[in-house]
Write a protein that holds these residues in place. Sequence first.
Motif, PDB file in Angstrom:
ATOM      1  N   UNK A  84      19.772  65.519  64.737  1.00  0.00           N
ATOM      2  CA  UNK A  84      18.913  65.133  63.624  1.00  0.00           C
ATOM      3  C   UNK A  84      19.662  64.821  62.330  1.00  0.00           C
ATOM      4  N   UNK A  85      20.899  65.269  62.212  1.00  0.00           N
ATOM      5  CA  UNK A  85      21.628  65.069  60.959  1.00  0.00           C
ATOM      6  C   UNK A  85      22.767  64.062  61.059  1.00  0.00           C
ATOM      7  N   UNK A  86      23.370  63.947  62.235  1.00  0.00           N
ATOM      8  CA  UNK A  86      24.510  63.037  62.372  1.00  0.00           C
ATOM      9  C   UNK A  86      24.021  61.614  62.591  1.00  0.00           C
ATOM     10  N   UNK A  87      24.505  60.663  61.793  1.00  0.00           N
ATOM     11  CA  UNK A  87      24.112  59.269  62.012  1.00  0.00           C
ATOM     12  C   UNK A  87      24.745  58.745  63.301  1.00  0.00           C
ATOM     13  N   UNK A  88      24.040  57.913  64.065  1.00  0.00           N
ATOM     14  CA  UNK A  88      24.668  57.298  65.242  1.00  0.00           C
ATOM     15  C   UNK A  88      25.902  56.517  64.828  1.00  0.00           C
ATOM     16  N   UNK A  89      26.904  56.515  65.682  1.00  0.00           N
ATOM     17  CA  UNK A  89      28.162  55.861  65.342  1.00  0.00           C
ATOM     18  C   UNK A  89      27.937  54.392  64.975  1.00  0.00           C
ATOM     19  N   UNK A  90      27.040  53.747  65.707  1.00  0.00           N
ATOM     20  CA  UNK A  90      26.785  52.340  65.443  1.00  0.00           C
ATOM     21  C   UNK A  90      26.124  52.076  64.111  1.00  0.00           C
ATOM     22  N   UNK A  91      25.401  53.061  63.595  1.00  0.00           N
ATOM     23  CA  UNK A  91      24.627  52.832  62.373  1.00  0.00           C
ATOM     24  C   UNK A  91      25.485  52.686  61.128  1.00  0.00           C
ATOM     25  N   UNK A  92      26.761  53.072  61.207  1.00  0.00           N
ATOM     26  CA  UNK A  92      27.637  52.947  60.037  1.00  0.00           C
ATOM     27  C   UNK A  92      28.462  51.670  60.096  1.00  0.00           C
ATOM     28  N   UNK A 141      32.532  39.060  58.304  1.00  0.00           N
ATOM     29  CA  UNK A 141      32.904  38.365  59.530  1.00  0.00           C
ATOM     30  C   UNK A 141      33.849  39.258  60.317  1.00  0.00           C
ATOM     31  N   UNK A 142      33.530  39.491  61.568  1.00  0.00           N
ATOM     32  CA  UNK A 142      34.328  40.434  62.348  1.00  0.00           C
ATOM     33  C   UNK A 142      35.692  39.848  62.690  1.00  0.00           C
ATOM     34  N   UNK A 143      36.724  40.570  62.324  1.00  0.00           N
ATOM     35  CA  UNK A 143      38.106  40.233  62.651  1.00  0.00           C
ATOM     36  C   UNK A 143      38.816  41.531  63.019  1.00  0.00           C
ATOM     37  N   UNK A 144      40.062  41.425  63.424  1.00  0.00           N
ATOM     38  CA  UNK A 144      40.821  42.641  63.714  1.00  0.00           C
ATOM     39  C   UNK A 144      40.924  43.521  62.469  1.00  0.00           C
ATOM     40  N   UNK A 145      41.081  42.880  61.302  1.00  0.00           N
ATOM     41  CA  UNK A 145      41.224  43.635  60.058  1.00  0.00           C
ATOM     42  C   UNK A 145      39.929  44.350  59.695  1.00  0.00           C
ATOM     43  N   UNK A 146      38.793  43.672  59.828  1.00  0.00           N
ATOM     44  CA  UNK A 146      37.529  44.320  59.477  1.00  0.00           C
ATOM     45  C   UNK A 146      37.169  45.390  60.495  1.00  0.00           C
ATOM     46  N   UNK A 147      37.567  45.191  61.755  1.00  0.00           N
ATOM     47  CA  UNK A 147      37.323  46.227  62.763  1.00  0.00           C
ATOM     48  C   UNK A 147      38.095  47.491  62.422  1.00  0.00           C
ATOM     49  N   UNK A 148      39.314  47.319  61.899  1.00  0.00           N
ATOM     50  CA  UNK A 148      40.115  48.474  61.508  1.00  0.00           C
ATOM     51  C   UNK A 148      39.481  49.174  60.313  1.00  0.00           C
ATOM     52  N   UNK A 149      38.957  48.390  59.388  1.00  0.00           N
ATOM     53  CA  UNK A 149      38.298  48.969  58.214  1.00  0.00           C
ATOM     54  C   UNK A 149      37.008  49.671  58.624  1.00  0.00           C
ATOM     55  N   UNK A 150      36.307  49.093  59.582  1.00  0.00           N
ATOM     56  CA  UNK A 150      35.058  49.675  60.062  1.00  0.00           C
ATOM     57  C   UNK A 150      35.280  51.011  60.765  1.00  0.00           C
ATOM     58  N   UNK A 151      36.494  51.216  61.259  1.00  0.00           N
ATOM     59  CA  UNK A 151      36.811  52.477  61.937  1.00  0.00           C
ATOM     60  C   UNK A 151      36.803  53.655  60.967  1.00  0.00           C
ATOM     61  N   UNK A 152      36.916  53.372  59.665  1.00  0.00           N
ATOM     62  CA  UNK A 152      36.939  54.448  58.678  1.00  0.00           C
ATOM     63  C   UNK A 152      35.633  55.232  58.682  1.00  0.00           C
ATOM     64  N   UNK A 153      34.463  54.588  58.443  1.00  0.00           N
ATOM     65  CA  UNK A 153      33.223  55.382  58.489  1.00  0.00           C
ATOM     66  C   UNK A 153      32.954  55.980  59.861  1.00  0.00           C
ATOM     67  N   UNK A 154      33.459  55.347  60.907  1.00  0.00           N
ATOM     68  CA  UNK A 154      33.275  55.906  62.245  1.00  0.00           C
ATOM     69  C   UNK A 154      34.080  57.197  62.399  1.00  0.00           C
ATOM     70  N   UNK A 155      35.258  57.250  61.826  1.00  0.00           N
ATOM     71  CA  UNK A 155      36.051  58.483  61.848  1.00  0.00           C
ATOM     72  C   UNK A 155      35.347  59.583  61.071  1.00  0.00           C
TER      73      UNK A 155
END
Length: 331
Positions: free
Chosen positions: A12-20, A30-44
Amino acid sequence: MATLAGVLRKRFLAPPLGSVGFAERGFPVTRTDATARLEAVPQAVVCGFEWAIEGAPLWELERRLALIEPEQRGFAYEGATMGYTILDAMPGGGRDRTRELLEGPARPYIFLTYIGIGFAMARLPRPLWKNILPELTGVAYHPTMSWLAVDGYGFDRAYFDTEKWVGEQAEPVPYPWDGRPEYFARAFDQGVGRALWFIHGGDPAAAAAAVGRFAEHRRADLWSGVGLASTFAGGADQRGLGVLRRAAGEYHDQLALGVVFAVKARTYAAYVPAHTHLAAEVLTGLSVAELRNISDRTEAAVGDDGTLPLYEVWRTRIRAEFSSGTQRLAS
């Protein structure tokens, strides 16, 4: 092993990984290797939060976090601190988890753990903020850098309620953090500036344009946040960083301030990725070692504060290094 209560808290408290993710948040990226790496930050951050909110004991949490790659580990500690902070704030939850984490394995990531406390603040009613910052013993930069909790709160609000805090440029209600309600909005905006870097996927021109849409009195703190995020988290190549450097214009000292704090946090955690070295050189014309020396010799001490909190005294001294013309600038 997680308890039933822990599983329910996570559900109930943890956001789904995809939602961030950027696409799920509706960010213009625009999805690129660089933005994917940046997107990994909120996922971590989410990973660290999930492990902590389940109620994992400290030894187990530390072991799990050690499995995260060094570049992202500090972000996972942000999430873990957020989880423990929420647990400590719950009725009957006790108040020792966060303190033990910050006095223990999280020490190298103290700058980021304050940000995690700010993430928790975004999910807790304000009356609970009074006791949210633990009393720490023998921990460097405490409580001077606890303003990063307010920064984290601003980042969270801009990232998860973007229309209000970025689109409408809402301003927060002051809160007497460290007894300084007049500084609350400034620290909040520093976090909003960091969020702008993520919201635009590390696109320098887009992030700069976003800063420019805010009222002029807010732009300085926003630029320092952009500088911190672009240096600590990465996301832009040498050309892009050059664009960012030029776009900062009269706010270069604020951009450089963010770079210095990012370098301080990375070196304090004893891991400096290649993108931090690159950002340091392009955005300031100085090396990581030189920027670390600036942060160390300008550090504010007890007794230096007056009308400003020690945190801002330190920031002011760093900015002076770049506004005085004594530092060489990147072209």
